[in-house]
Design a protein around this motif. Structure first.
Motif, PDB file in Angstrom:
ATOM      1  N   ASP A   1      30.872  24.810   0.399  1.00 50.83           N
ATOM      2  CA  ASP A   1      30.604  25.257   1.777  1.00 50.83           C
ATOM      3  C   ASP A   1      29.199  25.837   1.892  1.00 50.83           C
ATOM      4  OD1 ASP A   1      33.248  24.628   2.402  1.00 50.83           O
ATOM      5  OD2 ASP A   1      33.954  26.647   1.913  1.00 50.83           O
ATOM      6  N   LEU A   2      28.338  25.518   0.948  1.00 50.14           N
ATOM      7  CA  LEU A   2      27.035  26.177   0.896  1.00 50.14           C
ATOM      8  C   LEU A   2      25.961  25.499   1.740  1.00 50.14           C
ATOM      9  CD1 LEU A   2      26.607  26.869  -2.937  1.00 50.14           C
ATOM     10  CD2 LEU A   2      27.016  28.566  -1.143  1.00 50.14           C
ATOM     11  N   PHE A   3      26.047  24.202   1.928  1.00 52.33           N
ATOM     12  CA  PHE A   3      24.874  23.443   2.358  1.00 52.33           C
ATOM     13  C   PHE A   3      24.879  23.128   3.851  1.00 52.33           C
ATOM     14  CE2 PHE A   3      25.447  22.619  -2.145  1.00 52.33           C
ATOM     15  CZ  PHE A   3      24.166  22.820  -2.624  1.00 52.33           C
ATOM     16  N   SER A   4      23.688  23.085   4.393  1.00 47.48           N
ATOM     17  CA  SER A   4      23.520  22.805   5.819  1.00 47.48           C
ATOM     18  C   SER A   4      22.722  21.515   6.007  1.00 47.48           C
ATOM     19  CB  SER A   4      22.807  23.973   6.497  1.00 47.48           C
ATOM     20  OG  SER A   4      21.662  24.334   5.764  1.00 47.48           O
ATOM     21  N   PRO A   5      22.847  20.901   7.159  1.00 46.87           N
ATOM     22  CA  PRO A   5      22.147  19.619   7.373  1.00 46.87           C
ATOM     23  C   PRO A   5      20.625  19.780   7.366  1.00 46.87           C
ATOM     24  CG  PRO A   5      23.909  19.929   8.983  1.00 46.87           C
ATOM     25  CD  PRO A   5      23.738  21.245   8.279  1.00 46.87           C
ATOM     26  N   VAL A   6      19.977  18.851   6.698  1.00 46.70           N
ATOM     27  CA  VAL A   6      18.506  18.792   6.666  1.00 46.70           C
ATOM     28  C   VAL A   6      18.108  17.337   6.878  1.00 46.70           C
ATOM     29  CG1 VAL A   6      16.422  19.160   5.276  1.00 46.70           C
ATOM     30  CG2 VAL A   6      18.377  20.709   5.023  1.00 46.70           C
ATOM     31  N   ALA A   7      17.147  17.120   7.746  1.00 46.38           N
ATOM     32  CA  ALA A   7      16.655  15.754   7.950  1.00 46.38           C
ATOM     33  C   ALA A   7      16.120  15.215   6.633  1.00 46.38           C
ATOM     34  CB  ALA A   7      15.560  15.741   9.004  1.00 46.38           C
ATOM     35  N   PRO A   8      16.476  14.014   6.282  1.00 44.15           N
ATOM     36  CA  PRO A   8      16.000  13.476   5.008  1.00 44.15           C
ATOM     37  C   PRO A   8      14.492  13.252   5.037  1.00 44.15           C
ATOM     38  CG  PRO A   8      17.144  11.786   6.262  1.00 44.15           C
ATOM     39  CD  PRO A   8      17.328  13.077   7.013  1.00 44.15           C
ATOM     40  N   PRO A   9      13.872  13.174   3.880  1.00 44.48           N
ATOM     41  CA  PRO A   9      12.411  12.993   3.850  1.00 44.48           C
ATOM     42  C   PRO A   9      12.025  11.669   4.487  1.00 44.48           C
ATOM     43  CG  PRO A   9      13.373  12.657   1.684  1.00 44.48           C
ATOM     44  CD  PRO A   9      14.457  13.190   2.546  1.00 44.48           C
ATOM     45  N   PRO A  10      10.920  11.672   5.244  1.00 43.73           N
ATOM     46  CA  PRO A  10      10.540  10.434   5.921  1.00 43.73           C
ATOM     47  C   PRO A  10       9.933   9.385   5.003  1.00 43.73           C
ATOM     48  CG  PRO A  10       8.982  12.179   6.432  1.00 43.73           C
ATOM     49  CD  PRO A  10      10.073  12.806   5.644  1.00 43.73           C
ATOM     50  N   GLY A  11       9.421   9.770   3.880  1.00 42.83           N
ATOM     51  CA  GLY A  11       8.783   8.790   3.005  1.00 42.83           C
ATOM     52  C   GLY A  11       7.431   8.349   3.541  1.00 42.83           C
ATOM     53  N   PRO A  12       6.634   7.635   2.761  1.00 37.93           N
ATOM     54  CA  PRO A  12       6.934   7.219   1.394  1.00 37.93           C
ATOM     55  C   PRO A  12       6.539   8.226   0.324  1.00 37.93           C
ATOM     56  CG  PRO A  12       4.881   6.203   2.101  1.00 37.93           C
ATOM     57  CD  PRO A  12       5.378   7.036   3.263  1.00 37.93           C
ATOM     58  N   VAL A  13       6.208   9.465   0.698  1.00 39.87           N
ATOM     59  CA  VAL A  13       5.705  10.404  -0.303  1.00 39.87           C
ATOM     60  C   VAL A  13       6.820  10.795  -1.278  1.00 39.87           C
ATOM     61  CG1 VAL A  13       4.742  12.693  -0.675  1.00 39.87           C
ATOM     62  CG2 VAL A  13       3.933  11.304   1.238  1.00 39.87           C
ATOM     63  N   VAL A  14       6.572  10.606  -2.551  1.00 41.61           N
ATOM     64  CA  VAL A  14       7.506  11.066  -3.576  1.00 41.61           C
ATOM     65  C   VAL A  14       6.890  12.175  -4.423  1.00 41.61           C
ATOM     66  CG1 VAL A  14       8.739   8.875  -3.713  1.00 41.61           C
ATOM     67  CG2 VAL A  14       6.865   9.318  -5.296  1.00 41.61           C
ATOM     68  N   GLU A  15       5.616  12.432  -4.216  1.00 38.15           N
ATOM     69  CA  GLU A  15       4.994  13.530  -4.938  1.00 38.15           C
ATOM     70  C   GLU A  15       5.466  14.857  -4.358  1.00 38.15           C
ATOM     71  OE1 GLU A  15       2.364  13.383  -7.714  1.00 38.15           O
ATOM     72  OE2 GLU A  15       3.927  11.889  -7.763  1.00 38.15           O
TER      73      GLU A  15
ATOM     74  N   VAL B   1       0.818  -1.209   0.000  1.00 37.40           N
ATOM     75  CA  VAL B   1       0.000   0.000   0.000  1.00 37.40           C
ATOM     76  C   VAL B   1       0.861   1.273   0.000  1.00 37.40           C
ATOM     77  CG1 VAL B   1      -0.321   0.425   2.498  1.00 37.40           C
ATOM     78  CG2 VAL B   1      -2.223   0.809   0.927  1.00 37.40           C
ATOM     79  N   GLN B   2       2.178   1.133   0.254  1.00 38.56           N
ATOM     80  CA  GLN B   2       3.022   2.333   0.253  1.00 38.56           C
ATOM     81  C   GLN B   2       3.044   2.999  -1.118  1.00 38.56           C
ATOM     82  OE1 GLN B   2       7.157   1.557   1.199  1.00 38.56           O
ATOM     83  NE2 GLN B   2       7.369   0.024  -0.405  1.00 38.56           N
ATOM     84  N   ASP B   3       2.813   2.205  -2.164  1.00 40.33           N
ATOM     85  CA  ASP B   3       2.769   2.795  -3.506  1.00 40.33           C
ATOM     86  C   ASP B   3       1.650   3.826  -3.615  1.00 40.33           C
ATOM     87  OD1 ASP B   3       4.762   1.046  -4.017  1.00 40.33           O
ATOM     88  OD2 ASP B   3       3.670  -0.186  -5.468  1.00 40.33           O
ATOM     89  N   GLU B   4       0.601   3.650  -2.822  1.00 41.19           N
ATOM     90  CA  GLU B   4      -0.484   4.625  -2.841  1.00 41.19           C
ATOM     91  C   GLU B   4      -0.174   5.808  -1.934  1.00 41.19           C
ATOM     92  OE1 GLU B   4      -4.448   2.735  -2.633  1.00 41.19           O
ATOM     93  OE2 GLU B   4      -3.371   0.859  -2.917  1.00 41.19           O
ATOM     94  N   PHE B   5       0.409   5.530  -0.778  1.00 36.35           N
ATOM     95  CA  PHE B   5       0.783   6.633   0.114  1.00 36.35           C
ATOM     96  C   PHE B   5       1.770   7.576  -0.571  1.00 36.35           C
ATOM     97  CE2 PHE B   5      -0.680   6.031   4.568  1.00 36.35           C
ATOM     98  CZ  PHE B   5      -1.442   4.896   4.378  1.00 36.35           C
ATOM     99  N   GLU B   6       2.650   7.038  -1.389  1.00 32.55           N
ATOM    100  CA  GLU B   6       3.705   7.882  -1.953  1.00 32.55           C
ATOM    101  C   GLU B   6       3.166   8.912  -2.929  1.00 32.55           C
ATOM    102  OE1 GLU B   6       6.569   5.449  -3.954  1.00 32.55           O
ATOM    103  OE2 GLU B   6       5.459   5.476  -5.839  1.00 32.55           O
ATOM    104  N   VAL B   7       1.990   8.679  -3.470  1.00 29.92           N
ATOM    105  CA  VAL B   7       1.419   9.667  -4.392  1.00 29.92           C
ATOM    106  C   VAL B   7       0.228  10.401  -3.789  1.00 29.92           C
ATOM    107  CG1 VAL B   7       2.164   8.419  -6.447  1.00 29.92           C
ATOM    108  CG2 VAL B   7      -0.105   7.955  -5.504  1.00 29.92           C
ATOM    109  N   ALA B   8      -0.091  10.120  -2.535  1.00 35.57           N
ATOM    110  CA  ALA B   8      -1.355  10.620  -1.983  1.00 35.57           C
ATOM    111  C   ALA B   8      -1.156  11.540  -0.783  1.00 35.57           C
ATOM    112  CB  ALA B   8      -2.264   9.448  -1.601  1.00 35.57           C
ATOM    113  N   TYR B   9       0.060  12.038  -0.572  1.00 40.11           N
ATOM    114  CA  TYR B   9       0.311  13.008   0.488  1.00 40.11           C
ATOM    115  C   TYR B   9      -0.170  12.498   1.842  1.00 40.11           C
ATOM    116  CZ  TYR B   9       1.073  15.934  -3.579  1.00 40.11           C
ATOM    117  OH  TYR B   9       1.533  16.428  -4.774  1.00 40.11           O
TER     118      TYR B   9
END
Lengths: 180, 179
Positions: free
Chosen positions: B125-139, A69-77
């Motif tokens: 020397d430009l960049f500062s630490p940022v917590a990586p994205p938690p996922g799974p959102v790629v949009e 189901v993560q495939d849906e979460f990844e596009v659904a905010y």
């Protein structure tokens, strides 16, 4: 919340019923970086899953479902988070084996487990979280809670979808298509 | 977090600069990467080209796929070496590549973003630490360079449903992605 504050409030009962606020967990993620639940939410709905640990066949089965189901979460905010007492390096290996792309939070010191009514007291060997699921608004208000002590009590993927629909509909003011 | 979740950076094929007067291709990055205390002597793996035509749509499967790989194994592989990462947005829909910044370049030859555009290692020397994205959102949020932005309106996460109802959309309409 700092560790000392956690200790000071130990024994305080959290109400984890719908309408209550889930505590803003502060725990290391699967890479060991400190995280808070509110940071992970980042304004999105959250499906929070508590899990016994990598060793439980039921968890292995259930988390494979979550990977589907993560495939849906990844596009659904919406965010998906698993909390267990596994150490971060164990979670990282488990996560990689599953092919998961969501966040695991490690309560390997059981700081939160001591305070939350989620301890599976019948397992005195691992002292784990009992399986449960909570769907949360971005401010961590609980929308629904599922007791997964028995496998069939767990939130199905369809139930998670419906929960995310309800929470998203409540918080996105453009749920209905905005007029041009 | 600022109201505008992205900043501009320039890349001429060899160097990165946040100076607006520096020549080079102008690219949007996650603003948080430039907002904190910069890490001196860091290594940036810039997977982009100075050519203004070097672009892919964020919705292309290849661009979706590298973001999945970043969440699945690239960020865990970098471990404590990671300082920050960001894709480069060109506008509301196009991606010009990505940058991964680390204290050590030892893993850069496995950077999944190099599948989009070839990588160049740049001392910075430009960049500062940022917590990586938690996922799974790629949009993306409102056309920003992933993983920047949020629908929480720049304020602290956790906007109550009551407050959210009736509030105006935060994103400028032309930049709003398909929900």
């Amino acid at each position: 919340m700092s560790e000392s504050e956690v200790a000071a409030r130990e024994g305080e009962a959290f109400d984890l019923s719908p309408g209550s606020h889930f505590p803003d967990l502060e725990l290391p993620d699967h890479t060991g970086r400190p995280r808070t639940l509110s940071e992970i939410s980042g304004g999105d709905p959250v499906a929070l899953i508590t899990s016994r640990g990598w060793w439980c066949p039921k968890e292995q089965r259930y988390l494979r479902e979550l990977c589907r189901v993560q495939d849906e979460f990844e596009v659904a905010y919406a965010k998906l988070v698993v909390v267990s007492v596994d150490a971060p390096e164990v979670q990282s290996a488990f996560r990689a084996g599953l092919g998961a792309r969501f966040t695991f939070l490690s309560d390997h010191e059981r700081r939160w487990l001591k305070r939350l009514p989620l301890c599976e007291g019948t397992d005195t060997l691992h002292d784990p979280y009992r399986p449960a699921a909570f769907t949360l608004f971005p401010d961590l208000t609980i929308h629904a809670a599922f007791n997964g002590y028995w496998y069939w009590g767990r939130a199905t993927m369809e139930e998670l979808r419906l929960e995310m629909r309800e929470v998203t509909r409540a918080i996105r003011d453009d749920w209905e298509v905005p007029e041009e | 977090m600022t109201r505008r979740p992205f900043a501009y950076i320039r890349f001429d094929g060899k160097r990165l600069s946040a100076d607006r007067s520096t020549p080079g291709r102008r690219l949007r990055i996650d603003a948080r990467c430039l907002q904190g205390e910069p890490v001196e002597g860091a290594y940036a793996h810039v997977c982009a080209l100075p050519d203004p035509d070097a672009a892919l749509r964020y919705d292309e499967p290849e661009v979706q796929g590298v973001r999945r790989d970043a969440l699945a194994w690239w960020i865990p592989m970098l471990g404590d070496d990671l300082i920050c990462l960001s894709t480069f947005a060109l506008d509301a829909s196009r991606c010009g590549g990505a940058v991964t910044v680390a204290t050590n370049p030892r893993h850069f030859d496995r950077d999944p973003f190099a599948r989009l555009f070839p990588g160049t290692v740049v001392r910075t020397d430009l960049f500062s630490p940022v917590a990586p994205p938690p996922g799974p959102v790629v949009e993306r949020y409102s056309g920003t360079p992933w993983p920047a932005g949020t629908f929480a309106d720049g304020g602290p996460p956790g906007v109550t449903p009551a407050r959210r109802r009736g509030s105006r959309p935060r994103a400028a309409a032309p930049e709003r992605p398909t929900p």
